[in-house]
Design a protein around this motif. Structure first.
Motif, PDB file in Angstrom:
ATOM      1  N   ARG A 148      11.125   0.089  -7.490  1.00 19.94           N
ATOM      2  CA  ARG A 148       9.737   0.245  -7.939  1.00 19.94           C
ATOM      3  C   ARG A 148       8.811  -0.139  -6.791  1.00 19.94           C
ATOM      4  NH1 ARG A 148      11.817  -4.511  -9.236  1.00 19.94           N
ATOM      5  NH2 ARG A 148      10.487  -6.353  -9.548  1.00 19.94           N
ATOM      6  N   GLY A 149       7.585   0.313  -6.852  1.00 16.49           N
ATOM      7  CA  GLY A 149       6.674   0.020  -5.748  1.00 16.49           C
ATOM      8  C   GLY A 149       5.243   0.348  -6.094  1.00 16.49           C
ATOM      9  N   ALA A 150       4.375   0.161  -5.095  1.00 16.50           N
ATOM     10  CA  ALA A 150       2.965   0.453  -5.310  1.00 16.50           C
ATOM     11  C   ALA A 150       2.349   0.980  -4.025  1.00 16.50           C
ATOM     12  CB  ALA A 150       2.231  -0.802  -5.771  1.00 16.50           C
ATOM     13  N   VAL A 151       1.490   1.975  -4.188  1.00 12.27           N
ATOM     14  CA  VAL A 151       0.677   2.429  -3.054  1.00 12.27           C
ATOM     15  C   VAL A 151      -0.712   1.846  -3.295  1.00 12.27           C
ATOM     16  CG1 VAL A 151      -0.289   4.398  -1.813  1.00 12.27           C
ATOM     17  CG2 VAL A 151       2.007   4.556  -2.797  1.00 12.27           C
ATOM     18  N   ILE A 152      -1.219   1.126  -2.289  1.00 10.15           N
ATOM     19  CA  ILE A 152      -2.478   0.403  -2.459  1.00 10.15           C
ATOM     20  C   ILE A 152      -3.465   0.817  -1.371  1.00 10.15           C
ATOM     21  CG2 ILE A 152      -3.503  -1.935  -2.377  1.00 10.15           C
ATOM     22  CD1 ILE A 152      -0.830  -2.942  -3.549  1.00 10.15           C
ATOM     23  N   ALA A 153      -4.713   1.002  -1.744  1.00 11.39           N
ATOM     24  CA  ALA A 153      -5.739   1.329  -0.752  1.00 11.39           C
ATOM     25  C   ALA A 153      -6.162   0.047  -0.043  1.00 11.39           C
ATOM     26  CB  ALA A 153      -6.938   1.969  -1.441  1.00 11.39           C
ATOM     27  N   GLY A 154      -6.432   0.165   1.248  1.00 13.11           N
ATOM     28  CA  GLY A 154      -6.840  -0.995   2.037  1.00 13.11           C
ATOM     29  C   GLY A 154      -8.064  -1.693   1.456  1.00 13.11           C
ATOM     30  N   ASN A 155      -8.963  -0.939   0.831  1.00 18.06           N
ATOM     31  CA  ASN A 155     -10.151  -1.558   0.225  1.00 18.06           C
ATOM     32  C   ASN A 155      -9.881  -2.079  -1.182  1.00 18.06           C
ATOM     33  OD1 ASN A 155     -10.079   0.691  -1.399  1.00 18.06           O
ATOM     34  ND2 ASN A 155     -11.922   1.643  -0.541  1.00 18.06           N
ATOM     35  N   GLU A 156      -8.644  -1.938  -1.640  1.00 21.23           N
ATOM     36  CA  GLU A 156      -8.183  -2.422  -2.948  1.00 21.23           C
ATOM     37  C   GLU A 156      -8.863  -1.743  -4.137  1.00 21.23           C
ATOM     38  OE1 GLU A 156      -7.243  -6.783  -3.124  1.00 21.23           O
ATOM     39  OE2 GLU A 156      -8.297  -6.787  -1.213  1.00 21.23           O
ATOM     40  N   LEU A 157      -9.477  -0.585  -3.912  1.00 12.60           N
ATOM     41  CA  LEU A 157     -10.151   0.084  -5.027  1.00 12.60           C
ATOM     42  C   LEU A 157      -9.298   1.198  -5.652  1.00 12.60           C
ATOM     43  CD1 LEU A 157     -13.822   0.208  -3.668  1.00 12.60           C
ATOM     44  CD2 LEU A 157     -12.753  -1.495  -5.151  1.00 12.60           C
TER      45      LEU A 157
END
Lengths: 164, 349
Positions: free
Chosen positions: B102-111
């Protein structure tokens, strides 16, 4: 019972009329009833409709009972497992356990049973609209039957048949 | 992982220059999606989970509209790293505590976040500070469109997007707004709010606390019904009806406190400040509770020398995983309480 008019054929149409509080009964054969202008078509449709509705109802119960015994051929899920985990095993479960889930879905979503909103790329709007229409007709049919408006119910059933 | 960079800064969704931000902390929209042709996660073995993870990870990383994004492999991270992401609201407790690939793709600005193999194969989320659901919806709708052009979602023309739990069926949308309601709590009006929320098919949860127990008067309010109501209508109800009403009640309660119970109010705020400025040991629970009082004091104009930004920053920096990652090593509960007190003293004095 013999026909009251021709006194030859068997009476198959039984008519009860109440006029000014007085009840009269007539027992006629089909030919004589037609001569008297008694429409038997609608009566037959009504009987047919009622029996089909009862059959449908029995089927629902049977279906519900059958679903309790089933396991999904794709993922092996059973209703017992679902009750314990509260999550389904695959998209196909919505078909396999359709009747049982429908009650639950209706409860969880404020009485709604039909998607409104986004459609993903690759799915046609027409397909969704058709399903929408069918579900709406089914709902109206249920309401008409509950209100004992069998004439309307017959119309709705015919519309549904045409769509299917 | 880029967690060290994350753990030092304040989340953008905690920004104060946002609509109604005296009461509304942040807005979030989540869409639940599953791939057609795959089982839901509870019936997947690790190989199938890995396959789903690979497909969705590649798909999301290839979208050009997302800007600066990175992937985090949740199954191989440490507990403290997972906790950090939970504390920053980037992943759910469910994903952190899950099993298998499992995992997550996250935006650098956390939005923006995409959680892969949580309860559903994909859970897309957009966040914004204050009450800003329209923006959240526009962004997530466009991202979802882009994903649906690359993979085939499990969809039925009757039930809409098919989800592992039938309660998410239909649009799969969860609209959530995080609120700070200290005055409604002080004036004992929360029960009323919860009851009317229930009548409107809304869920209210405490935010930083476990379950429904709210620590620091933060509450998350979200929709329950996802079938038979379109996304725009759900968003609109929150934007024009539900949230403005709650904000109005909270502001009225604040005005009432200011008019009638100024001494009680000031006493509570001053005590909070005194403890936070001087404590040598402080638990996460106590810090959260006192910071909430301080935040109320600043928003009501009772404290001028401290900014809301400082308080918002402290809400994150004093959480257990943040303390440990910023310190660079694992700490036991007492060590954390010491470091938390130090952090608070340094920022508030």
């Amino acid at each position: 019972m013999q026909c009251e008019l021709c006194k030859v054929k068997a009476a198959t149409v039984h008519l009860t009329e109440i006029i000014d509080g007085r009840r009269t009964e007539s027992h006629l054969c089909q030919a004589c009833a037609q001569k008297e202008g008694i429409s038997i078509k609608s009566q037959l449709s009504l009987n047919e409709l009622l029996s089909s509705l009862i059959a449908a109802h029995e089927q629902t119960d049977e279906q519900g009972a059958a679903e309790a015994e089933k396991s999904c051929p794709v993922c092996g899920m059973t209703m017992d497992m679902f009750r314990k985990q509260a999550v389904l095993g695959c998209p196909n479960d919505y078909e396999v356990f359709g009747k049982t889930l429908e009650q639950l879905i209706e409860k969880a979503h404020d009485g709604n049973l039909m998607h409104k909103g986004k459609i993903p790329a690759g799915v046609s709007q027409e397909e969704v609209s058709n399903t929408n229409k069918k579900e709406e007709l089914k709902k109206q049919l249920d309401r008409a039957v509950a209100a004992e408006d069998y004439e309307l119910a017959a119309k709705l059933r015919d519309q549904l048949k045409t769509m299917q | 992982m880029r967690l060290n960079q994350l753990s030092l800064k304040i989340s953008q969704w905690f920004n104060t220059e946002a609509p109604l931000s005296d009461v509304v902390i942040s807005s979030r929209i989540r869409l639940a999606r599953n791939l057609a042709g795959h089982k839901f996660l509870c019936r997947c073995d690790d190989a199938e989970k890995q396959e789903i993870l690979n497909i969705l990870k590649e798909t999301i990383l290839s979208l050009d509209q997302l800007g600066d994004i990175f992937f985090i492999d949740i199954s191989h991270g440490s507990d403290v790293e997972r906790d950090l992401l939970v504390e920053r609201q980037l992943i759910s407790r469910n994903l952190a505590a899950g099993i298998g690939p499992r995992g997550a793709v996250i935006a650098g600005n956390e939005l923006f976040t995409a959680q892969i193999n949580e309860e559903d194969h994909l859970r897309l989320s957009t966040l914004a500070p204050g009450l800003n659901l329209d923006k959240c919806w526009q962004r997530i709708n466009a991202i979802d469109d882009a994903v649906s052009r690359k993979v085939k979602y499990a969809f039925s023309s009757k039930y809409g997007f098919l989800t592992a739990c039938p309660t998410n069926l239909g649009t799969g949308i969860r609209v959530s707004v995080m609120l700070h309601l200290p005055a409604l709590k002080m004036t004992e009006q929360l029960k009323q709010l919860f009851e009317s929320a229930k009548d409107m098919n809304l869920t209210v949860r405490g935010l930083f606390g476990e379950g429904t127990e709210a620590v620091g008067d933060f509450f998350q309010i979200s929709n329950q019904v996802t079938l038979g109501i379109c996304e725009e209508k759900t968003v609109e109800q929150f934007m024009s009806l539900i949230i403005p009403k709650i904000v109005e009640y909270e502001r009225l309660a604040r005005d009432k406190l200011l008019a009638k119970d100024t001494t009680i109010l000031d006493d509570r705020i001053s005590r909070a400040l005194a403890v936070l400025k001087n404590a040598k040991l402080i638990s996460s629970h106590e810090a959260m509770f006192l910071l909430s009082n301080l935040r109320m004091g600043i928003n009501m104009g009772r404290i001028k020398e401290i900014s809301i930004d400082t308080i918002n920053e402290l809400f994150l920096l004093t959480q257990p995983a943040h303390l440990q990652i910023n310190k660079g090593r694992s700490l036991d509960a007492e060590q954390r309480d010491i470091l938390r007190a130090e952090t608070l003293r340094a920022k508030l004095n």
